[in-house]
Scaffold this motif. Structure first.
Motif, PDB file in Angstrom:
ATOM      1  N   PHE A 195       0.833  -1.196   0.000  1.00  0.00           N
ATOM      2  CA  PHE A 195       0.000   0.000   0.000  1.00  0.00           C
ATOM      3  C   PHE A 195       0.868   1.245   0.000  1.00  0.00           C
ATOM      4  O   PHE A 195       2.055   1.194   0.291  1.00  0.00           O
ATOM      5  CB  PHE A 195      -0.955   0.021   1.202  1.00  0.00           C
ATOM      6  N   THR A 196       0.246   2.374  -0.338  1.00  0.00           N
ATOM      7  CA  THR A 196       0.901   3.672  -0.304  1.00  0.00           C
ATOM      8  C   THR A 196       0.095   4.577   0.608  1.00  0.00           C
ATOM      9  O   THR A 196      -1.132   4.614   0.529  1.00  0.00           O
ATOM     10  CB  THR A 196       0.964   4.298  -1.714  1.00  0.00           C
ATOM     11  N   VAL A 197       0.800   5.291   1.494  1.00  0.00           N
ATOM     12  CA  VAL A 197       0.150   6.181   2.441  1.00  0.00           C
ATOM     13  C   VAL A 197       1.087   7.352   2.714  1.00  0.00           C
ATOM     14  O   VAL A 197       2.303   7.227   2.572  1.00  0.00           O
ATOM     15  CB  VAL A 197      -0.218   5.423   3.739  1.00  0.00           C
ATOM     16  N   SER A 198       0.529   8.478   3.087  1.00  0.00           N
ATOM     17  CA  SER A 198       1.332   9.638   3.444  1.00  0.00           C
ATOM     18  C   SER A 198       2.152   9.328   4.693  1.00  0.00           C
ATOM     19  O   SER A 198       1.624   8.801   5.682  1.00  0.00           O
ATOM     20  CB  SER A 198       0.406  10.835   3.708  1.00  0.00           C
ATOM     21  N   LYS A 199       3.436   9.652   4.671  1.00  0.00           N
ATOM     22  CA  LYS A 199       4.317   9.384   5.805  1.00  0.00           C
ATOM     23  C   LYS A 199       3.833  10.102   7.058  1.00  0.00           C
ATOM     24  O   LYS A 199       3.796   9.517   8.151  1.00  0.00           O
ATOM     25  CB  LYS A 199       5.746   9.813   5.477  1.00  0.00           C
ATOM     26  N   SER A 200       3.425  11.351   6.947  1.00  0.00           N
ATOM     27  CA  SER A 200       2.982  12.110   8.121  1.00  0.00           C
ATOM     28  C   SER A 200       1.700  11.516   8.708  1.00  0.00           C
ATOM     29  O   SER A 200       1.557  11.425   9.924  1.00  0.00           O
ATOM     30  CB  SER A 200       2.787  13.585   7.779  1.00  0.00           C
ATOM     31  N   THR A 201       0.782  11.074   7.876  1.00  0.00           N
ATOM     32  CA  THR A 201      -0.444  10.435   8.359  1.00  0.00           C
ATOM     33  C   THR A 201      -0.115   9.140   9.091  1.00  0.00           C
ATOM     34  O   THR A 201      -0.638   8.878  10.176  1.00  0.00           O
ATOM     35  CB  THR A 201      -1.406  10.138   7.193  1.00  0.00           C
ATOM     36  N   PHE A 202       0.761   8.337   8.509  1.00  0.00           N
ATOM     37  CA  PHE A 202       1.139   7.066   9.116  1.00  0.00           C
ATOM     38  C   PHE A 202       1.795   7.282  10.482  1.00  0.00           C
ATOM     39  O   PHE A 202       1.442   6.629  11.462  1.00  0.00           O
ATOM     40  CB  PHE A 202       2.084   6.312   8.178  1.00  0.00           C
TER      41      PHE A 202
END
Length: 71
Positions: free
Chosen positions: A3-10
């Motif tokens: 998956f791909t996710v925003s680093k700051s959100t994670f």
């Protein structure tokens, strides 16, 4: 699982959950972070013997569904 996710959100979702990760348990499943992909979302779950934290947030993209425990 891919998956791909925003680093700051994670990081924002993972940081509070890390407070409940057990590091002295005899059950290996509670010594890590459970990461799951569910219907276009990412779910992070952590547990110790008395409490748990679960956080769900939107993924940028999910290429492969799955779940994994990371120590």
């Amino acid at each position: 699982m891919k998956f791909t996710v925003s680093k700051s959100t994670f990081i924002n979702k993972l940081t509070p959950a890390m407070g409940t990760v057990s590091n002295k348990g005899t059950i290996t499943a509670i010594e890590g972070v459970l990461i799951e992909t569910i219907d276009g979302q990412i779910r992070i779950s952590t547990y110790d013997m008395t409490k748990g934290v679960r956080s769900t947030f939107e993924a940028v993209s999910i290429e492969e569904e799955g779940k994994y425990i990371i120590n």
